[in-house]
Enzyme design. Structure first.
Site: not given
Length: 648
Positions: A433, A526, A579-581
């Site tokens: 996200a 994540d 960062g998410e992902g």
């Protein structure tokens, strides 16, 4: 208190087995405990029973509070249902509760309905809950009608409560044996009078209802793997730029939703929901599939037999067990088709304090264009990338983040995204996200669902200049505090938390987890949004967390706490913050290598594997040639001597 992420535990045991001491040790670290006593007071002429009750009372710490339910057996379900997320309840025991339930003073009564009400209250309770119950099913059938009625009712209650609880343990002669889930770490019961804590059972990926996703080929075959830089001779050529990932555009439904917000594509109804045909909706208590109960432990046991020079895969054996359970085979294969879902949704108000305006939208455009860290890592992993827009959430300190209609639409949209991935042959989802204020929204969700203190789970704010902004952090903490105060009398159901505190990104992510669970599709979560969605999905379908994998906690306090509650042990401790992902994609090649190695290595020769004394027909012979005598060794074949004698 959490027992490796399990909030509800049923402790079974015979008479004087140590079950009560074990149950009390599970909540020994809780600051306050509500002790729910179910047995009626002793009769005046029953000194032995009075002594037993006194022993139980004397063991309880002074900080515990006692609540009696013997006057009305139906009150137990009400006490559990009304418990808050931050509370810890110890119910001792269900045998006394059944005795009161069958008392002629409470008859006629619908015993089956009362037991069902209790199981429903346990399943939906957000509090930490430990229940004690005697196991009488191993003894002889009683000879009296009243005795048979008691054993039948208690057996039915134990079965219903065990099904509703996250974990079940049977204490025999002071030794606990964990029945649900399987294969935990061993634990011991303290001696009577001891206050020592009990080691928590280990988390496992194996759960009942074996099954696995079918191997669905993708329309374009497996995703191509990046070959990396090429080398020509001794000189190193410049590395070629990585190929762009397969960036997907969300498809619009054929017809708009009748909801008030039907103009936005994310709000379209999920027509592929299998439950819509029967008129049902996404609601608490859904029965979704579970990973294979047996394949995970079998795969981990198989690792000990492989022909490796060292001790093995270490803690990464967990990824083998997880993949085996979710694929339904003791020899899992690496995930060949991976899709990244990046949910983009901002939060307004104080939750977004300290963020650069427009930064999250720039990250989303960057991912759609196949640029940035996430897109580069997706290309390196051969993963497809899909960016999903969620509506901006309102300021939670003054108003709900979403309307109930928006929550329903977001959940269905996330479910449909997971179904589309499964239909395309995706074997693993990576959920990330990006958005302003996502950390504060996740902290608010954790505070509502796990009783966390917002300052303890809200990470420091890093501004655009790479400096920590503590003033912005304080504004975020105040926003979460005010939101919790505003909703202090509001329900704490899953959809209520999404509407009041979570926002569109958490709601869409929750729908993704539920839809992936329904299609037996594992998800690598994540970051704070993913684990916040896991906390919410737990109250809608407890099976969802067993399909989740956490590669790295990234050093984020919210991820650490939610992972503990959900029973998600991070595979790595690299403290990645890309960062998410992107954090999950950075770890994905290592996890794939582990699965490929576990699937390809043979059994060690000492355990019955191939001895490898003779080379295979399709392998070159690297053996040293035998010398012909004292002279130099020749590798040329020696001409045959017709006399049968060797020249020398």
């Amino acid at each position: 208190m959490s027992v490796d992420g399990w909030n509800t535990v049923l402790v079974l045991g015979g008479i004087r087995s140590g079950k009560s001491e074990f149950a009390e040790s599970l909540v020994a670290d809780a600051p306050q405990v509500r002790y729910v006593a179910t047995a009626a007071d002793a009769e005046a002429d029953d000194a032995e029973w009075a002594t037993r009750l006194a022993a139980h009372r004397n063991r309880r710490p002074e900080t515990w509070t006692t609540e009696e339910t013997a006057g009305d057996p139906r009150r137990l379900a009400d006490v559990i249902a009304s418990a808050e997320p931050h509370e810890t309840l110890l119910v001792d025991d269900l045998g006394g509760w059944v005795t009161v339930l069958l008392d002629p003073a409470h008859q006629p009564a619908d015993d089956t309905a009362t037991i069902a009400e209790l199981a429903t209250a346990i399943r939906e309770s957000p509090a930490r809950l430990v229940l004690v119950s005697p196991e009488v099913g191993l003894s002889l059938v009683p000879t009296t009608p009243l005795g048979r009625a008691f054993t039948d009712a208690l057996g039915a209650a134990n079965r219903a409560v065990a099904d509703a609880c996250d974990a079940v343990v049977l204490v025999v002669a002071g030794q606990p044996a964990w029945l649900k889930p399987a294969a935990p770490r061993p634990a011991t019961v303290p001696a009577p009078g001891s206050t020592a804590g009990i080691p928590a059972p280990g988390s496992t990926a194996g759960i009942p209802a074996p099954g696995s996703p079918s191997a669905v080929p993708t329309p374009h075959g497996p995703a191509p793997q990046h070959a990396g830089p090429q080398h020509a001779g001794p000189q190193h050529a410049a590395p070629e730029p990585a190929a762009l990932p397969d960036v997907l555009t969300p498809t619009l439904p054929p017809e708009p939703s009748p909801a008030a917000d039907a103009g936005t594509p994310w709000s379209a109804p999920t027509m592929a929901l299998p439950m819509l045909a029967t008129g049902l909706v996404i609601q608490p208590g859904m029965e979704l599939p579970m990973p294979d109960e047996y394949a995970g432990p079998q795969a981990v046991d198989r690792l000990a037999t492989l022909d490796v020079p060292g001790a093995g895969l270490g803690v990464l054996d967990r990824v083998v067990g997880f993949a085996a359970a979710t694929q339904g085979t003791p020899t899992p294969v690496p995930w060949d088709s991976v899709r990244v879902l990046l949910v983009h949704g901002d939060h307004s108000g104080g939750a977004a304090a300290g963020t650069v305006p427009g930064e999250s939208a720039r990250r989303a455009r960057q991912a759609r264009a196949g640029k940035g860290a996430l897109a580069r890592l997706a290309a390196e992993s051969g993963a497809s990338l899909q960016v999903v827009d969620a509506p901006t959430a309102g300021p939670i300190e003054t108003a709900p983040a979403l309307t109930p209609e928006q929550v329903e639409s977001a959940l269905r949209h996330g479910w449909r995204l997971a179904e589309q991935a499964a239909d395309a042959g995706v074997r693993l989802l990576v959920l990330g996200a990006c958005g302003a204020g996502t950390e504060a929204a996740a902290a608010a969700v954790l505070a509502a669902t796990a009783g966390a203190e917002p300052p303890a789970v809200l990470g420091r704010v890093l501004n655009g200049a790479g400096e920590y902004d503590d003033a912005a952090w304080m504004v975020r903490c105040a926003a979460v505090r005010d939101a919790l105060h505003r909703t202090r009398r509001s329900p704490r159901g899953a959809k209520d938390v999404l509407a009041e505190l979570g926002g569109g990104d958490v709601a869409v992510a929750t729908g993704v987890l539920l839809g992936a669970t329904a299609r037996r599709l594992p998800v690598m979560v994540d970051g704070p949004v993913g684990v916040a969605a896991g906390m919410v999905s737990r109250d809608l379908a407890g099976q969802a967390r067993h399909w989740c994998l956490l590669a790295d906690h990234g050093g984020h306090p919210a991820v650490r706490l939610a992972a503990d509650v959900l029973g998600l042990t991070p595979l790595l401790d690299l403290r990645l913050d890309l960062g998410e992902g992107a954090n999950a994609l950075a770890a994905l090649p290592l996890l794939r290598s582990v699965l490929a190695l576990a699937a390809a290595l043979p059994t060690h020769p000492a355990l019955g594997g191939d001895q490898d004394d003779e080379p295979a027909d399709d392998e070159p012979d690297f053996r040293e040639p035998e010398p012909d005598g004292p002279g130099p060794t020749s590798t040329e074949p020696e001409p045959a001597d017709p006399t049968g004698w060797r020249a020398g």
